[in-house]
Design a protein around this motif. Structure first.
Motif, PDB file in Angstrom:
ATOM      1  N   TYR A 193     -24.349-132.417 -33.033  1.00 19.55           N
ATOM      2  CA  TYR A 193     -23.183-133.255 -33.296  1.00 19.55           C
ATOM      3  C   TYR A 193     -23.373-134.630 -32.676  1.00 19.55           C
ATOM      4  O   TYR A 193     -23.755-134.749 -31.516  1.00 19.55           O
ATOM      5  CB  TYR A 193     -21.922-132.616 -32.705  1.00 19.55           C
ATOM      6  CG  TYR A 193     -21.507-131.338 -33.376  1.00 19.55           C
ATOM      7  CD1 TYR A 193     -20.670-131.346 -34.492  1.00 19.55           C
ATOM      8  CD2 TYR A 193     -21.952-130.107 -32.896  1.00 19.55           C
ATOM      9  CE1 TYR A 193     -20.289-130.164 -35.105  1.00 19.55           C
ATOM     10  CE2 TYR A 193     -21.578-128.921 -33.506  1.00 19.55           C
ATOM     11  CZ  TYR A 193     -20.747-128.963 -34.615  1.00 19.55           C
ATOM     12  OH  TYR A 193     -20.373-127.781 -35.216  1.00 19.55           O
ATOM     13  N   VAL A 194     -23.112-135.646 -33.441  1.00 16.44           N
ATOM     14  CA  VAL A 194     -23.144-137.025 -32.953  1.00 16.44           C
ATOM     15  C   VAL A 194     -21.787-137.641 -33.246  1.00 16.44           C
ATOM     16  O   VAL A 194     -21.242-137.483 -34.339  1.00 16.44           O
ATOM     17  CB  VAL A 194     -24.267-137.842 -33.625  1.00 16.44           C
ATOM     18  CG1 VAL A 194     -24.231-139.278 -33.139  1.00 16.44           C
ATOM     19  CG2 VAL A 194     -25.625-137.220 -33.334  1.00 16.44           C
ATOM     20  N   LEU A 221     -13.510-134.755 -32.436  1.00 21.73           N
ATOM     21  CA  LEU A 221     -14.769-134.015 -32.352  1.00 21.73           C
ATOM     22  C   LEU A 221     -14.946-133.440 -30.941  1.00 21.73           C
ATOM     23  O   LEU A 221     -15.303-132.266 -30.793  1.00 21.73           O
ATOM     24  CB  LEU A 221     -15.943-134.932 -32.688  1.00 21.73           C
ATOM     25  CG  LEU A 221     -17.340-134.312 -32.497  1.00 21.73           C
ATOM     26  CD1 LEU A 221     -17.530-133.114 -33.408  1.00 21.73           C
ATOM     27  CD2 LEU A 221     -18.429-135.356 -32.730  1.00 21.73           C
ATOM     28  N   VAL A 222     -14.684-134.237 -29.918  1.00 20.40           N
ATOM     29  CA  VAL A 222     -14.817-133.749 -28.535  1.00 20.40           C
ATOM     30  C   VAL A 222     -13.849-132.584 -28.297  1.00 20.40           C
ATOM     31  O   VAL A 222     -14.222-131.552 -27.722  1.00 20.40           O
ATOM     32  CB  VAL A 222     -14.547-134.889 -27.529  1.00 20.40           C
ATOM     33  CG1 VAL A 222     -14.482-134.352 -26.100  1.00 20.40           C
ATOM     34  CG2 VAL A 222     -15.634-135.957 -27.642  1.00 20.40           C
ATOM     35  N   LYS A 223     -12.616-132.732 -28.751  1.00 21.82           N
ATOM     36  CA  LYS A 223     -11.623-131.674 -28.593  1.00 21.82           C
ATOM     37  C   LYS A 223     -12.090-130.394 -29.290  1.00 21.82           C
ATOM     38  O   LYS A 223     -11.996-129.290 -28.729  1.00 21.82           O
ATOM     39  CB  LYS A 223     -10.285-132.137 -29.183  1.00 21.82           C
ATOM     40  CG  LYS A 223      -9.183-131.085 -29.139  1.00 21.82           C
ATOM     41  CD  LYS A 223      -7.949-131.561 -29.891  1.00 21.82           C
ATOM     42  CE  LYS A 223      -6.904-130.452 -29.958  1.00 21.82           C
ATOM     43  NZ  LYS A 223      -5.750-130.846 -30.818  1.00 21.82           N
ATOM     44  N   GLN A 224     -12.606-130.535 -30.509  1.00 22.93           N
ATOM     45  CA  GLN A 224     -13.078-129.379 -31.275  1.00 22.93           C
ATOM     46  C   GLN A 224     -14.217-128.664 -30.549  1.00 22.93           C
ATOM     47  O   GLN A 224     -14.230-127.432 -30.447  1.00 22.93           O
ATOM     48  CB  GLN A 224     -13.555-129.839 -32.654  1.00 22.93           C
ATOM     49  CG  GLN A 224     -14.243-128.758 -33.481  1.00 22.93           C
ATOM     50  CD  GLN A 224     -15.082-129.349 -34.610  1.00 22.93           C
ATOM     51  OE1 GLN A 224     -14.748-130.406 -35.153  1.00 22.93           O
ATOM     52  NE2 GLN A 224     -16.162-128.679 -34.960  1.00 22.93           N
ATOM     53  N   LEU A 225     -15.165-129.440 -30.021  1.00 22.24           N
ATOM     54  CA  LEU A 225     -16.315-128.848 -29.343  1.00 22.24           C
ATOM     55  C   LEU A 225     -15.899-128.143 -28.053  1.00 22.24           C
ATOM     56  O   LEU A 225     -16.428-127.080 -27.724  1.00 22.24           O
ATOM     57  CB  LEU A 225     -17.371-129.915 -29.058  1.00 22.24           C
ATOM     58  CG  LEU A 225     -18.046-130.522 -30.295  1.00 22.24           C
ATOM     59  CD1 LEU A 225     -19.034-131.609 -29.888  1.00 22.24           C
ATOM     60  CD2 LEU A 225     -18.746-129.452 -31.119  1.00 22.24           C
ATOM     61  N   LEU A 287     -21.616-138.353 -27.350  1.00 20.96           N
ATOM     62  CA  LEU A 287     -20.320-138.145 -27.988  1.00 20.96           C
ATOM     63  C   LEU A 287     -19.350-139.311 -27.776  1.00 20.96           C
ATOM     64  O   LEU A 287     -18.214-139.249 -28.237  1.00 20.96           O
ATOM     65  CB  LEU A 287     -19.684-136.852 -27.464  1.00 20.96           C
ATOM     66  CG  LEU A 287     -20.445-135.555 -27.787  1.00 20.96           C
ATOM     67  CD1 LEU A 287     -19.744-134.359 -27.160  1.00 20.96           C
ATOM     68  CD2 LEU A 287     -20.590-135.362 -29.293  1.00 20.96           C
ATOM     69  N   GLY A 288     -19.784-140.340 -27.065  1.00 18.30           N
ATOM     70  CA  GLY A 288     -18.908-141.488 -26.863  1.00 18.30           C
ATOM     71  C   GLY A 288     -17.833-141.244 -25.826  1.00 18.30           C
ATOM     72  O   GLY A 288     -16.761-141.874 -25.871  1.00 18.30           O
TER      73      GLY A 288
END
Length: 328
Positions: A193-194, A221-225, A287-288
């Motif tokens: 994931y990027v 995306l961070v929350k999902q991961l 992931l920023g």
């Protein structure tokens, strides 16, 4: 003509500066080697998956062996307990016989024959004495057999206990190997994931919040991961309207709660919070993730170190009951 000369002079200089910049980037952490491609990561994942399957099968076999050893050890202990009970009973009977002989004296057959008793009475007494001696001999033989059976049961119980100890140690070792491999698989999956909006130079294009949750695609995306990797039973709070100078009203922050109502989390939940924070640090540049706040400390991607924060006056305000993650 002067203009042409200027162009010819500046072009090599610009090229040299560009080369120098690239050389400088190559010396920085993260620039030393190119990032693995999705194809490479998937190949690594396939290899790790095979290794994981073998380790899990090995762990399963070890579990079965452990269960058998545990059952055998329990049966041996029960057998030893039964043998010990018989041994104790036989020992008590022998002690009673020994005491009776010591206090009453063993009958003397010659004295019986030379005494004044009638022959029939003497013969009867001798027969009784012989019977008692035979009974004692039988008791002694029985005691010896019980004693030997008890010793065998004790030896078997010791052997089964040793086998169980070996099985437990092997089971733990196999579990550790399997868990390490599974952790490697998780790491490789994470690297697939990027964060959206990432640029080659490591910066991130600003994003607008969208969707019903009012957070940016990068934060989503961070929350999902985090949700996929960790259990967060007490909820995740992201967007809020309060303008406090942070990223929540911009849709660029989430709180991963470890307890309810401002209560101090348990030791297990604190470990979970540490694990979430460690994961966020490990994946921050890709992931920023801009910074993490947890347990009255802040970690910023710019300096890569934890710094203590001032006391804000409470468990939640000081982030003792949740790690906070903000993205660019």
């Amino acid at each position: 003509m002067a203009l042409g000369k200027t162009v010819r002079v500046r072009t090599p200089l610009a090229a040299a500066l560009a080369a120098l910049a690239l050389a400088g980037h190559a010396a920085l952490p993260g620039w030393a080697a190119p990032k693995p491609t999705v194809k490479q990561l998937k190949k690594e994942l396939a290899t790790l998956q095979k290794e994981s399957d073998k380790l899990i099968a090995d762990y399963y076999s070890s579990r079965i062996a452990h269960q058998k050893a545990e059952k055998a050890a329990k049966a041996a202990e029960e057998k030893l307990a039964a043998a010990q009970e018989v041994f104790d009973r036989e020992s008590a009977e022998l002690r009673a016989i020994a005491v009776a002989q010591y206090t009453g004296g063993e009958p003397n057959q010659v004295a019986l024959l030379l005494g004044s008793q009638e022959p029939s009475a003497v013969l009867g007494g001798m027969a009784l004495t012989q019977y008692l001696i035979s009974e004692q001999a039988a008791s002694l033989r029985g005691y010896a057999r019980v004693r030997d059976e008890r010793q065998r049961a004790q030896d078997e119980a010791s052997a089964r206990a040793e086998e169980l100890g070996t099985a437990v140690a092997g089971l733990g070792e196999r579990r550790t190997k399997a868990e390490r491999t599974i952790e490697k698989i998780r790491d490789r999956i994470d690297r697939l994931y990027v964060a959206p909006g990432a640029r080659p130079d490591g910066t991130f294009v600003p994003q607008l919040p969208d969707g019903a949750d009012n957070i940016t695609p990068r934060m989503r995306l961070v929350k999902q991961l985090v949700q996929e990797r960790f259990t967060v039973p007490y909820g995740i709070g992201c967007y809020r309207t309060i303008q406090d100078g942070g990223e929540h009203p911009l849709g660029r922050a989430c709180d991963f709660m470890l307890s309810r109502g401002g209560a101090m989390p348990s030791a297990e939940e604190i470990r979970r919070g540490n694990a979430i924070a460690e994961w966020a640090i490990k994946n921050a540049r890709r992931l920023g993730i801009m910074y993490i706040i947890y347990r009255q400390r802040i970690w910023h991607v710019r300096n890569g170190a934890w710094r203590t924060m001032s006391d804000r006056g409470g468990t939640t305000a000081n982030h003792y009951d949740h790690p906070h993650i903000s993205v660019y």
